[in-house]
Design an enzyme around this catalytic site. Structure first.
Site, PDB file in Angstrom:
ATOM      1  N   TYR A 217     -34.488 -23.273 -20.044  1.00 13.79           N
ATOM      2  CA  TYR A 217     -33.980 -23.645 -19.158  1.00 13.79           C
ATOM      3  C   TYR A 217     -34.137 -22.798 -17.820  1.00 13.79           C
ATOM      4  O   TYR A 217     -34.732 -23.265 -16.627  1.00 13.79           O
ATOM      5  CB  TYR A 217     -32.378 -23.753 -19.117  1.00 13.79           C
TER       6      TYR A 217
ATOM      7  N   LYS B  27     -36.695 -23.742 -14.361  1.00 15.51           N
ATOM      8  CA  LYS B  27     -36.348 -23.455 -13.010  1.00 15.51           C
ATOM      9  C   LYS B  27     -37.491 -22.788 -12.526  1.00 15.51           C
ATOM     10  O   LYS B  27     -37.792 -22.842 -11.263  1.00 15.51           O
ATOM     11  CB  LYS B  27     -34.978 -22.845 -12.956  1.00 15.51           C
TER      12      LYS B  27
ATOM     13  N   SER C  24     -31.402 -21.005 -10.285  1.00 18.74           N
ATOM     14  CA  SER C  24     -30.299 -20.084 -11.012  1.00 18.74           C
ATOM     15  C   SER C  24     -30.741 -18.790 -11.212  1.00 18.74           C
ATOM     16  O   SER C  24     -31.969 -18.502 -11.368  1.00 18.74           O
ATOM     17  CB  SER C  24     -30.317 -20.994 -12.480  1.00 18.74           C
TER      18      SER C  24
HETATM   19  P1  NAD Z   1     -24.391 -31.341 -13.158  1.00 22.30           P
HETATM   20  O1  NAD Z   1     -24.831 -31.668 -14.428  1.00 22.30           O
HETATM   21  O2  NAD Z   1     -23.048 -31.708 -12.955  1.00 22.30           O
HETATM   22  O3  NAD Z   1     -25.157 -32.078 -12.031  1.00 22.30           O
HETATM   23  C1  NAD Z   1     -26.732 -32.373 -12.164  1.00 22.30           C
HETATM   24  C2  NAD Z   1     -26.846 -33.909 -11.892  1.00 22.30           C
HETATM   25  O4  NAD Z   1     -27.917 -34.237 -12.025  1.00 22.30           O
HETATM   26  C3  NAD Z   1     -25.957 -34.906 -12.821  1.00 22.30           C
HETATM   27  O5  NAD Z   1     -25.024 -35.534 -12.044  1.00 22.30           O
HETATM   28  C4  NAD Z   1     -26.866 -35.489 -13.645  1.00 22.30           C
HETATM   29  O6  NAD Z   1     -26.583 -37.026 -14.121  1.00 22.30           O
HETATM   30  C5  NAD Z   1     -28.059 -35.708 -12.810  1.00 22.30           C
HETATM   31  N1  NAD Z   1     -29.362 -35.592 -13.329  1.00 22.30           N
HETATM   32  C6  NAD Z   1     -29.962 -34.996 -14.248  1.00 22.30           C
HETATM   33  N2  NAD Z   1     -31.250 -35.252 -14.398  1.00 22.30           N
HETATM   34  C7  NAD Z   1     -31.642 -36.263 -13.666  1.00 22.30           C
HETATM   35  C8  NAD Z   1     -32.423 -37.180 -13.272  1.00 22.30           C
HETATM   36  N3  NAD Z   1     -33.790 -36.951 -14.086  1.00 22.30           N
HETATM   37  N4  NAD Z   1     -32.551 -38.053 -12.412  1.00 22.30           N
HETATM   38  C9  NAD Z   1     -31.528 -38.366 -11.636  1.00 22.30           C
HETATM   39  N5  NAD Z   1     -30.236 -37.490 -12.109  1.00 22.30           N
HETATM   40  C10 NAD Z   1     -30.576 -36.561 -12.751  1.00 22.30           C
HETATM   41  O7  NAD Z   1     -24.972 -29.813 -12.862  1.00 22.30           O
HETATM   42  P2  NAD Z   1     -24.642 -28.999 -11.533  1.00 22.30           P
HETATM   43  O8  NAD Z   1     -23.464 -27.823 -12.109  1.00 22.30           O
HETATM   44  O9  NAD Z   1     -23.704 -29.602 -10.304  1.00 22.30           O
HETATM   45  O10 NAD Z   1     -25.857 -28.258 -11.126  1.00 22.30           O
HETATM   46  C11 NAD Z   1     -26.534 -28.802 -10.325  1.00 22.30           C
HETATM   47  C12 NAD Z   1     -27.892 -28.157 -10.215  1.00 22.30           C
HETATM   48  O11 NAD Z   1     -27.634 -26.714 -10.029  1.00 22.30           O
HETATM   49  C13 NAD Z   1     -28.882 -28.062 -11.461  1.00 22.30           C
HETATM   50  O12 NAD Z   1     -30.087 -28.060 -11.305  1.00 22.30           O
HETATM   51  C14 NAD Z   1     -28.402 -26.947 -12.077  1.00 22.30           C
HETATM   52  O13 NAD Z   1     -29.574 -26.573 -13.165  1.00 22.30           O
HETATM   53  C15 NAD Z   1     -28.026 -25.910 -11.079  1.00 22.30           C
HETATM   54  N6  NAD Z   1     -27.302 -24.626 -11.437  1.00 22.30           N
HETATM   55  C16 NAD Z   1     -26.139 -25.028 -11.830  1.00 22.30           C
HETATM   56  C17 NAD Z   1     -25.288 -23.757 -12.034  1.00 22.30           C
HETATM   57  C18 NAD Z   1     -24.054 -23.957 -12.711  1.00 22.30           C
HETATM   58  O14 NAD Z   1     -23.173 -22.974 -13.203  1.00 22.30           O
HETATM   59  N7  NAD Z   1     -23.292 -25.249 -12.467  1.00 22.30           N
HETATM   60  C19 NAD Z   1     -25.848 -22.524 -11.942  1.00 22.30           C
HETATM   61  C20 NAD Z   1     -27.228 -22.425 -11.812  1.00 22.30           C
HETATM   62  C21 NAD Z   1     -28.062 -23.455 -11.157  1.00 22.30           C
END
Ligand code: NAD
Ligand code: UDP
Length: 339
Positions: free
Chosen positions: A148, A152, A124
């Site tokens: 958070y 990361k 991120s």
């Molecule tokens: P999201 O919460 O929709 O998806 C993450 C998924 O991981 C969820 O389905 C959750 O159930 C699953 N999960 C969490 N912990 C777990 C575990 N221990 N075992 C198995 N599954 C697990 O989030 P997203 O927006 O799809 O983000 C995906 C990734 O991208 C994340 O790592 C997030 O930190 C990163 N990210 C997201 C954004 C954003 O704005 N959406 C920005 C920067 C980085």
């Protein structure tokens, strides 16, 4: 390729799964469903006739991960699984380090055991913290303002060390800026199970009248209008970035960090104005104090993504805002059809 998507039923994972499948990859999702729903897979099946395979499991469970990697003869992993709420990470930092950092340790252990060494990690822009200069390139100092972001950054450092100790690993660390919008053909979007914290899911809650008024966090930032500036990127552009990274890893080993953004920042007020004008809706708002853990301004230097991966974002903010509303309308319609 056989590709495992940890966190595959989540917002970014589910969108990526569709595109990977459409590009002839065999996709297996692995998710503990803490922040997503199995319903997403039914929606994908109904709209596209696409039957995605889900293993319900936790990334902390190394044995199940290892069995899954073996069973489906996985060649590469995209590691989306993680907790992502800045707010929650401030009140429960331990939970974030346990899930995000230990989860990655467990994944590495499982991948090592079955000799799968190709990995894309979802990082991120939060790892950069308050910008020292703009746009933010990949060499910008990393000083996350919240747990958070710190979790990361810790994962990034673990993966970097891993590739130094064993250069046969192929790792791309993608630093997402602010992904928004949803798939054109499927009624899926950013719809967290837990409390929504990001700007667009909150705008949707205001439209659904679940929240009365949008709070703008901070009007005294050193920006053009005093509100925070972010680099919003269309989800399907972000997804294409993963395809480009996979292609890159076919021929390249080592550790590579790449920003995925558009290179352009918009303030919260500009976003509200744009959302209202392209969609012809009203979003009531009021000013509130700054949110803990937020930075003032963040937008990406996108040159490395173009040079290394041959990728760049294509869609405008108009497209993104329309896409968010389309998801809202589809959701409302499908609910009416159910009841
Ligand atoms: P999201 O919460 O929709 O998806 C993450 C998924 O991981 C969820 O389905 C959750 O159930 C699953 N999960 C969490 N912990 C777990 C575990 N221990 N075992 C198995 N599954 C697990 O989030 P997203 O927006 O799809 O983000 C995906 C990734 O991208 C994340 O790592 C997030 O930190 C990163 N990210 C997201 C954004 C954003 O704005 N959406 C920005 C920067 C980085
Ligand atoms: N924001 C806001 N009100 C909200 C949610 C977010 O004013 O209810 C602002 C936030 O302060 C930031 C921008 O919108 O300036 C994007 O916030 P988001 O949480 O979506 O992304 P992040 O802060 O993680 O980049």
């Amino acid at each position: 390729m056989n590709i495992l998507l940890t966190g595959g039923t989540g917002y970014i994972g589910s969108h990526t799964a569709i595109t990977l499948h459409q590009n002839n990859h065999n996709v297996i999702l692995y998710d503990n469903l803490t922040n997503s729903r199995e319903e997403t897979l039914f929606k994908i099946k109904t709209s596209l006739g696409l039957n995605l395979k889900l293993v319900i499991g936790d990334v902390l469970d190394t044995k199940t991960l290892e069995d899954t990697l073996n069973k489906y003869k996985i060649n590469a992993v995209i590691h989306f699984a993680g907790l992502k709420s800045v707010d929650e990470s401030i009140t429960q930092p331990k939970k974030y380090f346990e899930n995000n950092v230990n989860g990655t340790h467990s994944l590495i252990k499982a991948m090592k055991a079955v000799k799968v060494k190709t990995l894309i990690f979802s990082s991120s822009a939060t790892v950069y913290g308050e910008p020292k200069y703009l746009p933010i390139d990949e060499n910008h100092p990393k000083n996350p303002e919240n747990p958070y972001g710190a979790s990361k950054l810790k994962v990034e450092n673990i993966l970097k060390s891993l590739s130094m100790s064993d250069p046969s690993w192929k790792i791309v660390c993608l630093r997402y800026f602010n992904p928004i919008g949803s798939h054109e053909d499927v009624n899926i979007g950013d719809n967290p199970v837990g409390t929504a914290n990001n700007l667009f899911p909150i705008i949707l809650k205001v439209l659904k009248k679940k929240i009365k008024i949008l709070e703008i966090f901070g009007k005294d930032y050193d920006t053009n209008d005093g509100t925070g500036i972010r680099d919003y990127i269309y989800i399907m552009d972000l997804v294409e970035g993963h395809l480009a990274a996979l292609n890159y890893l076919k021929l390249n080993s080592g550790w590579h960090d790449v920003n995925l953004g558009t290179g352009k920042g918009y303030s919260v007020l500009e976003i509200i104005e744009k959302f209202q004008s392209v969609n012809n809706v009203i979003i009531p708002f009021k000013y509130s104090p700054r949110r803990k853990g937020d930075v003032s301004e963040s937008y990406a230097d996108v040159r490395k993504a173009k040079e290394l991966l041959g990728w760049e974002a294509r869609n405008s903010l108009d497209v993104m805002c329309k896409s968010v509303l389309k998801y809202f309308v589809l959701e409302q319609t499908s609910k009416k059809n159910v009841f």
